[in-house]
Design a protein around this motif. Sequence first.
Motif, PDB file in Angstrom:
ATOM      1  N   MET A 199     -47.878  71.066 -17.564  1.00  0.00           N
ATOM      2  CA  MET A 199     -48.591  70.122 -16.704  1.00  0.00           C
ATOM      3  C   MET A 199     -48.081  68.700 -16.904  1.00  0.00           C
ATOM      4  SD  MET A 199     -52.510  71.503 -16.689  1.00  0.00           S
ATOM      5  CE  MET A 199     -52.927  72.974 -15.736  1.00  0.00           C
ATOM      6  N   PHE A 200     -47.625  68.401 -18.106  1.00  0.00           N
ATOM      7  CA  PHE A 200     -47.008  67.101 -18.361  1.00  0.00           C
ATOM      8  C   PHE A 200     -45.763  66.926 -17.502  1.00  0.00           C
ATOM      9  CE2 PHE A 200     -43.620  64.948 -20.800  1.00  0.00           C
ATOM     10  CZ  PHE A 200     -44.128  63.658 -20.788  1.00  0.00           C
ATOM     11  N   VAL A 201     -44.980  67.992 -17.384  1.00  0.00           N
ATOM     12  CA  VAL A 201     -43.777  67.948 -16.547  1.00  0.00           C
ATOM     13  C   VAL A 201     -44.165  67.930 -15.070  1.00  0.00           C
ATOM     14  CG1 VAL A 201     -41.681  69.174 -15.883  1.00  0.00           C
ATOM     15  CG2 VAL A 201     -42.379  69.105 -18.294  1.00  0.00           C
ATOM     16  N   ASN A 202     -45.113  68.798 -14.693  1.00  0.00           N
ATOM     17  CA  ASN A 202     -45.507  68.947 -13.291  1.00  0.00           C
ATOM     18  C   ASN A 202     -46.154  67.679 -12.738  1.00  0.00           C
ATOM     19  OD1 ASN A 202     -45.968  70.315 -10.811  1.00  0.00           O
ATOM     20  ND2 ASN A 202     -48.053  70.787 -11.437  1.00  0.00           N
ATOM     21  N   SER A 203     -46.947  67.015 -13.550  1.00  0.00           N
ATOM     22  CA  SER A 203     -47.640  65.812 -13.080  1.00  0.00           C
ATOM     23  C   SER A 203     -46.984  64.535 -13.600  1.00  0.00           C
ATOM     24  CB  SER A 203     -49.113  65.849 -13.518  1.00  0.00           C
ATOM     25  OG  SER A 203     -49.816  66.879 -12.878  1.00  0.00           O
ATOM     26  N   GLY A 204     -46.780  64.457 -14.920  1.00  0.00           N
ATOM     27  CA  GLY A 204     -46.297  63.220 -15.519  1.00  0.00           C
ATOM     28  C   GLY A 204     -44.849  62.903 -15.222  1.00  0.00           C
ATOM     29  N   ILE A 205     -43.958  63.814 -15.594  1.00  0.00           N
ATOM     30  CA  ILE A 205     -42.523  63.551 -15.419  1.00  0.00           C
ATOM     31  C   ILE A 205     -42.157  63.440 -13.942  1.00  0.00           C
ATOM     32  CG2 ILE A 205     -40.201  64.432 -15.831  1.00  0.00           C
ATOM     33  CD1 ILE A 205     -41.624  63.384 -18.310  1.00  0.00           C
ATOM     34  N   SER A 206     -42.742  64.289 -13.112  1.00  0.00           N
ATOM     35  CA  SER A 206     -42.439  64.242 -11.680  1.00  0.00           C
ATOM     36  C   SER A 206     -42.882  62.914 -11.071  1.00  0.00           C
ATOM     37  CB  SER A 206     -43.111  65.413 -10.953  1.00  0.00           C
ATOM     38  OG  SER A 206     -44.517  65.381 -11.132  1.00  0.00           O
ATOM     39  N   ILE A 207     -44.055  62.417 -11.486  1.00  0.00           N
ATOM     40  CA  ILE A 207     -44.525  61.123 -10.988  1.00  0.00           C
ATOM     41  C   ILE A 207     -43.597  59.998 -11.441  1.00  0.00           C
ATOM     42  CG2 ILE A 207     -46.351  59.394 -11.265  1.00  0.00           C
ATOM     43  CD1 ILE A 207     -48.366  61.652 -11.235  1.00  0.00           C
ATOM     44  N   LEU A 208     -43.200  60.052 -12.699  1.00  0.00           N
ATOM     45  CA  LEU A 208     -42.323  59.017 -13.238  1.00  0.00           C
ATOM     46  C   LEU A 208     -40.972  59.003 -12.514  1.00  0.00           C
ATOM     47  CD1 LEU A 208     -41.909  56.821 -15.366  1.00  0.00           C
ATOM     48  CD2 LEU A 208     -41.087  58.591 -16.935  1.00  0.00           C
ATOM     49  N   ILE A 209     -40.416  60.184 -12.262  1.00  0.00           N
ATOM     50  CA  ILE A 209     -39.129  60.273 -11.557  1.00  0.00           C
ATOM     51  C   ILE A 209     -39.252  59.707 -10.147  1.00  0.00           C
ATOM     52  CG2 ILE A 209     -37.435  61.867 -10.588  1.00  0.00           C
ATOM     53  CD1 ILE A 209     -37.876  63.643 -13.032  1.00  0.00           C
ATOM     54  N   CYS A 210     -40.319  60.096  -9.427  1.00  0.00           N
ATOM     55  CA  CYS A 210     -40.529  59.579  -8.073  1.00  0.00           C
ATOM     56  C   CYS A 210     -40.694  58.063  -8.087  1.00  0.00           C
ATOM     57  CB  CYS A 210     -41.764  60.231  -7.446  1.00  0.00           C
ATOM     58  SG  CYS A 210     -41.580  61.978  -7.057  1.00  0.00           S
ATOM     59  N   PHE A 211     -41.413  57.558  -9.076  1.00  0.00           N
ATOM     60  CA  PHE A 211     -41.633  56.115  -9.188  1.00  0.00           C
ATOM     61  C   PHE A 211     -40.314  55.374  -9.388  1.00  0.00           C
ATOM     62  CE2 PHE A 211     -42.507  52.493 -12.106  1.00  0.00           C
ATOM     63  CZ  PHE A 211     -43.213  51.699 -11.226  1.00  0.00           C
ATOM     64  N   ILE A 212     -39.500  55.865 -10.290  1.00  0.00           N
ATOM     65  CA  ILE A 212     -38.211  55.216 -10.567  1.00  0.00           C
ATOM     66  C   ILE A 212     -37.296  55.280  -9.342  1.00  0.00           C
ATOM     67  CG2 ILE A 212     -36.102  55.356 -11.958  1.00  0.00           C
ATOM     68  CD1 ILE A 212     -37.839  56.338 -14.272  1.00  0.00           C
ATOM     69  N   LEU A 213     -37.246  56.428  -8.686  1.00  0.00           N
ATOM     70  CA  LEU A 213     -36.395  56.574  -7.506  1.00  0.00           C
ATOM     71  C   LEU A 213     -36.850  55.655  -6.371  1.00  0.00           C
ATOM     72  CD1 LEU A 213     -35.816  60.448  -7.388  1.00  0.00           C
ATOM     73  CD2 LEU A 213     -34.203  58.669  -8.093  1.00  0.00           C
ATOM     74  N   LEU A 214     -38.164  55.516  -6.195  1.00  0.00           N
ATOM     75  CA  LEU A 214     -38.674  54.634  -5.144  1.00  0.00           C
ATOM     76  C   LEU A 214     -38.344  53.175  -5.442  1.00  0.00           C
ATOM     77  CD1 LEU A 214     -42.143  56.273  -4.378  1.00  0.00           C
ATOM     78  CD2 LEU A 214     -40.198  56.071  -2.812  1.00  0.00           C
ATOM     79  N   LEU A 215     -38.497  52.778  -6.695  1.00  0.00           N
ATOM     80  CA  LEU A 215     -38.158  51.402  -7.056  1.00  0.00           C
ATOM     81  C   LEU A 215     -36.670  51.128  -6.857  1.00  0.00           C
ATOM     82  CD1 LEU A 215     -40.239  50.592 -10.279  1.00  0.00           C
ATOM     83  CD2 LEU A 215     -40.690  49.945  -7.902  1.00  0.00           C
ATOM     84  N   ILE A 216     -35.829  52.090  -7.240  1.00  0.00           N
ATOM     85  CA  ILE A 216     -34.391  51.922  -7.057  1.00  0.00           C
ATOM     86  C   ILE A 216     -34.042  51.825  -5.567  1.00  0.00           C
ATOM     87  CG2 ILE A 216     -32.151  53.060  -7.307  1.00  0.00           C
ATOM     88  CD1 ILE A 216     -33.147  54.212  -9.950  1.00  0.00           C
ATOM     89  N   SER A 217     -34.649  52.700  -4.755  1.00  0.00           N
ATOM     90  CA  SER A 217     -34.338  52.705  -3.321  1.00  0.00           C
ATOM     91  C   SER A 217     -34.751  51.400  -2.658  1.00  0.00           C
ATOM     92  CB  SER A 217     -35.034  53.889  -2.635  1.00  0.00           C
ATOM     93  OG  SER A 217     -36.447  53.742  -2.685  1.00  0.00           O
ATOM     94  N   TYR A 218     -35.940  50.897  -2.997  1.00  0.00           N
ATOM     95  CA  TYR A 218     -36.376  49.634  -2.398  1.00  0.00           C
ATOM     96  C   TYR A 218     -35.579  48.461  -2.951  1.00  0.00           C
ATOM     97  CZ  TYR A 218     -40.329  51.697   0.064  1.00  0.00           C
ATOM     98  OH  TYR A 218     -41.109  52.428   0.923  1.00  0.00           O
ATOM     99  N   GLY A 219     -35.152  48.557  -4.203  1.00  0.00           N
ATOM    100  CA  GLY A 219     -34.285  47.519  -4.752  1.00  0.00           C
ATOM    101  C   GLY A 219     -32.966  47.448  -4.005  1.00  0.00           C
ATOM    102  N   ILE A 220     -32.395  48.622  -3.700  1.00  0.00           N
ATOM    103  CA  ILE A 220     -31.142  48.678  -2.936  1.00  0.00           C
ATOM    104  C   ILE A 220     -31.344  48.111  -1.533  1.00  0.00           C
ATOM    105  CG2 ILE A 220     -29.445  50.237  -1.901  1.00  0.00           C
ATOM    106  CD1 ILE A 220     -29.831  52.059  -4.333  1.00  0.00           C
ATOM    107  N   LEU A 221     -32.490  48.430  -0.920  1.00  0.00           N
ATOM    108  CA  LEU A 221     -32.769  47.931   0.424  1.00  0.00           C
ATOM    109  C   LEU A 221     -32.937  46.413   0.420  1.00  0.00           C
ATOM    110  CD1 LEU A 221     -35.215  50.638   1.850  1.00  0.00           C
ATOM    111  CD2 LEU A 221     -32.786  50.337   2.322  1.00  0.00           C
ATOM    112  N   LEU A 222     -33.555  45.871  -0.615  1.00  0.00           N
ATOM    113  CA  LEU A 222     -33.699  44.416  -0.699  1.00  0.00           C
ATOM    114  C   LEU A 222     -32.334  43.734  -0.782  1.00  0.00           C
ATOM    115  CD1 LEU A 222     -36.762  43.928  -3.089  1.00  0.00           C
ATOM    116  CD2 LEU A 222     -36.603  43.277  -0.685  1.00  0.00           C
ATOM    117  N   VAL A 223     -31.410  44.341  -1.506  1.00  0.00           N
ATOM    118  CA  VAL A 223     -30.044  43.801  -1.574  1.00  0.00           C
ATOM    119  C   VAL A 223     -29.358  43.946  -0.220  1.00  0.00           C
ATOM    120  CG1 VAL A 223     -27.781  44.085  -2.644  1.00  0.00           C
ATOM    121  CG2 VAL A 223     -29.851  44.293  -4.039  1.00  0.00           C
ATOM    122  N   LYS A 224     -29.623  45.056   0.451  1.00  0.00           N
ATOM    123  CA  LYS A 224     -28.987  45.328   1.736  1.00  0.00           C
ATOM    124  C   LYS A 224     -29.406  44.328   2.808  1.00  0.00           C
ATOM    125  CE  LYS A 224     -26.762  48.046   4.709  1.00  0.00           C
ATOM    126  NZ  LYS A 224     -25.303  48.309   4.647  1.00  0.00           N
TER     127      LYS A 224
END
Length: 309
Positions: A199-224
Amino acid sequence: MQQGNHSVVKEFVLLGLSQAREVQLLLFVLFLVFYSLVLPTNVFIILTIRSDPRLGSPMYFFLANLAFLDICYCSVTPPKMLADFFSRRKTISYKGCMAQLFFLHLLGGSEVFLLIGMAIDRYVAICHPLHYSIVVSRSVCSAMVVGSWCLGFVHSIIQVILIVPLPFCGPNKVDSFFCDITQIVKLACTETYALELFMFVNSGISILICFILLLISYGILLVKVRTGSTQGKSKAASTCITHIIMVVIMFGPAIYIYCRPFMDFPFDKVMAVLHTVVFPLMNPMIYTLRNKEIKQAMRRLLSRYRPLA
């Protein structure tokens, strides 16, 4: 009813936010005022978007669905929490506890995937503006919303399927105002290390990965957007920043709750309140306060019905 040498738990006792009567009454008033003000505001946001043809773009379609999800999410635990402030014995049945857990993760998971869909929408709008209307059509948007609900259901049903077979023979006290996996799993009368890890992987790690990917994607868009025109650059940057704020508000408490061992920490109840009551209802409002088009549409809607008052 007996299971082996242990009685089966038929209900759980919710210890709530505080045992002091004065504190309970104060919290009741605060949450009731907040809920009474912010909930209708989110309904008004949905009505404004649906009634104004100028807000027919996919971005506002996603925002209306986000507001609907947040309204549903904040209807799972706050009503019972408010009622329990006046109950001497705060209990919830086993089935009610499982239902609470299911809907929390269904709606929370659906919102995570909807935020990913909103990030995809902004990527296409900024990086491929000429193909935006073709790629992000209304049918595609509808499919993304339905897909977010389906993925949220899969995430939630996995949690429930894994918890239902667990034996609960006491104690049955939940040190919170609602049922969640971090509290319920600890009450099982069996070894749950492997289950907690999953459940740590299913809820915790998955949320953390999505959070990091979203921040990276919006960071790239801000540069764009720096390479765009002055007007387009300002509007796109403002939208990206708003989305980043929404992502941080949504994911911050969830990461605190699920990205750690299932143990009690001092700020657990505070973060639980922010995660289930306060922050979800604030997401659409923050977007509205930063968006001139929605504010203008709200004024038009109010002026349309003002003569009828």
